[in-house]
Design a protein around this motif. Structure first.
Motif, short mmCIF file in Angstrom:
data_model
loop_
_atom_site.label_atom_id
_atom_site.label_comp_id
_atom_site.label_asym_id
_atom_site.label_seq_id
_atom_site.Cartn_x
_atom_site.Cartn_y
_atom_site.Cartn_z
N GLU A 63 -5.49 -0.02 -8.31
CA GLU A 63 -6.39 0.98 -7.73
C GLU A 63 -7.62 0.23 -7.27
O GLU A 63 -8.40 -0.27 -8.09
CB GLU A 63 -6.69 2.05 -8.78
CG GLU A 63 -5.44 2.79 -9.19
CD GLU A 63 -5.63 3.76 -10.34
OE1 GLU A 63 -6.71 3.75 -10.98
OE2 GLU A 63 -4.69 4.53 -10.61
N GLY A 102 -1.41 -1.88 5.78
CA GLY A 102 -0.73 -0.59 5.81
C GLY A 102 0.57 -0.66 5.03
O GLY A 102 0.87 -1.67 4.38
N THR A 103 1.37 0.37 5.11
CA THR A 103 2.58 0.47 4.31
C THR A 103 3.60 -0.63 4.65
O THR A 103 4.48 -0.90 3.84
CB THR A 103 3.24 1.85 4.49
OG1 THR A 103 3.50 2.07 5.88
CG2 THR A 103 2.35 2.95 3.93
N ARG A 104 3.47 -1.28 5.80
CA ARG A 104 4.38 -2.39 6.14
C ARG A 104 3.85 -3.73 5.66
O ARG A 104 4.51 -4.75 5.82
CB ARG A 104 4.62 -2.42 7.65
CG ARG A 104 5.37 -1.18 8.14
CD ARG A 104 5.60 -1.19 9.62
NE ARG A 104 4.30 -1.16 10.29
CZ ARG A 104 4.05 -1.65 11.50
NH1 ARG A 104 5.01 -2.24 12.18
NH2 ARG A 104 2.85 -1.57 12.03
N ARG A 157 0.49 -0.77 -10.61
CA ARG A 157 -0.32 -0.19 -9.53
C ARG A 157 -1.70 -0.85 -9.60
O ARG A 157 -2.24 -1.05 -10.69
CB ARG A 157 -0.47 1.31 -9.72
CG ARG A 157 -1.54 1.92 -8.81
CD ARG A 157 -1.80 3.37 -9.12
NE ARG A 157 -0.69 4.15 -8.63
CZ ARG A 157 -0.40 5.38 -9.05
NH1 ARG A 157 -1.12 5.96 -9.98
NH2 ARG A 157 0.61 6.03 -8.54
N GLU A 198 1.19 -0.57 -4.87
CA GLU A 198 2.12 -0.48 -5.98
C GLU A 198 3.22 -1.50 -5.86
O GLU A 198 3.63 -1.87 -4.76
CB GLU A 198 2.75 0.93 -6.06
CG GLU A 198 1.76 1.99 -6.47
CD GLU A 198 2.41 3.36 -6.63
OE1 GLU A 198 3.62 3.52 -6.29
OE2 GLU A 198 1.72 4.27 -7.10
N SER A 256 -8.19 2.14 -1.96
CA SER A 256 -6.77 2.12 -1.61
C SER A 256 -5.96 1.91 -2.88
O SER A 256 -6.51 1.56 -3.93
CB SER A 256 -6.46 1.04 -0.58
OG SER A 256 -6.90 -0.22 -1.03
N PRO A 308 0.83 -1.21 0.00
CA PRO A 308 0.00 0.00 0.00
C PRO A 308 0.87 1.26 0.00
O PRO A 308 1.94 1.28 0.60
CB PRO A 308 -0.79 -0.11 1.31
CG PRO A 308 -0.80 -1.57 1.62
CD PRO A 308 0.54 -2.07 1.14
N VAL A 309 0.39 2.31 -0.67
CA VAL A 309 1.11 3.57 -0.69
C VAL A 309 0.79 4.42 0.53
O VAL A 309 1.48 5.39 0.82
CB VAL A 309 0.86 4.37 -1.98
CG1 VAL A 309 1.33 3.58 -3.20
CG2 VAL A 309 -0.60 4.74 -2.14
N ALA A 310 -0.28 4.05 1.29
CA ALA A 310 -0.66 4.78 2.49
C ALA A 310 -1.27 3.81 3.49
O ALA A 310 -1.78 2.75 3.11
CB ALA A 310 -1.67 5.88 2.17
N ASP A 311 -1.20 4.16 4.76
CA ASP A 311 -1.82 3.34 5.81
C ASP A 311 -3.33 3.49 5.78
O ASP A 311 -3.86 4.56 5.47
CB ASP A 311 -1.31 3.75 7.19
CG ASP A 311 0.10 3.25 7.45
OD1 ASP A 311 0.42 2.13 7.02
OD2 ASP A 311 0.88 3.98 8.08
N GLN A 312 -4.03 2.39 6.08
CA GLN A 312 -5.48 2.40 6.25
C GLN A 312 -5.74 2.58 7.75
O GLN A 312 -4.85 2.93 8.50
CB GLN A 312 -6.08 1.09 5.73
CG GLN A 312 -5.83 0.85 4.25
CD GLN A 312 -6.55 1.86 3.36
OE1 GLN A 312 -7.68 2.23 3.60
NE2 GLN A 312 -5.86 2.31 2.33
#
Length: 116
Positions: free
Chosen positions: A92, A22-24, A90, A109, A106, A12-16
């Motif tokens: 989407e 999430g990004t990790r 990516r 990528e 979300s 993910p490019v951003a945390d939910q």
């Protein structure tokens, strides 16, 4: 149609919200003959799986995950596969929980080798 997802690692490019990907979180995708599946883990997710289909640049799959607090959750997602200018992929995503309330969008990528 964008290239195959088979063997790609995405994040993910951003945390939910807390307790979600999430990004990790790292997704390892597989694809064969219109079927897609992935394993994922990281962040608040101990282990997750998704399975579904691909038609052209559209994925339609269901997911289930075990979180660090011991709870499980599941849902449905439809994703558009987009090839980025640098050749990476990516997704989407538009998703909806089936085991609880909530829905959203979300973006994940493809990671480069050094980002994994």
């Amino acid at each position: 149609m964008a290239r195959s997802l088979d063997g790609l690692v995405l994040a993910p490019v951003a945390d939910q919200a807390p307790g979600q990907v999430g990004t990790r979180t790292r997704f390892v995708y597989h694809e064969q003959d219109g079927a897609v599946w992935a394993e994922y883990e990281g962040g608040d997710v101990v282990r997750g799986r998704l399975v579904g289909t691909r038609e052209g640049d559209r994925l339609d799959f269901r997911y289930v995950q075990l979180k660090t607090d011991g709870s499980t959750s599941s849902g449905h997602c439809v994703s558009a596969v987009v090839e980025l200018p640098d050749g990476r992929v990516r997704l989407e995503e538009t998703w909806e929980w089936e085991s609880q309330r909530g829905s959203g969008t979300s973006v994940v990528e493809q990671l480069t080798v050094h980002e994994r």
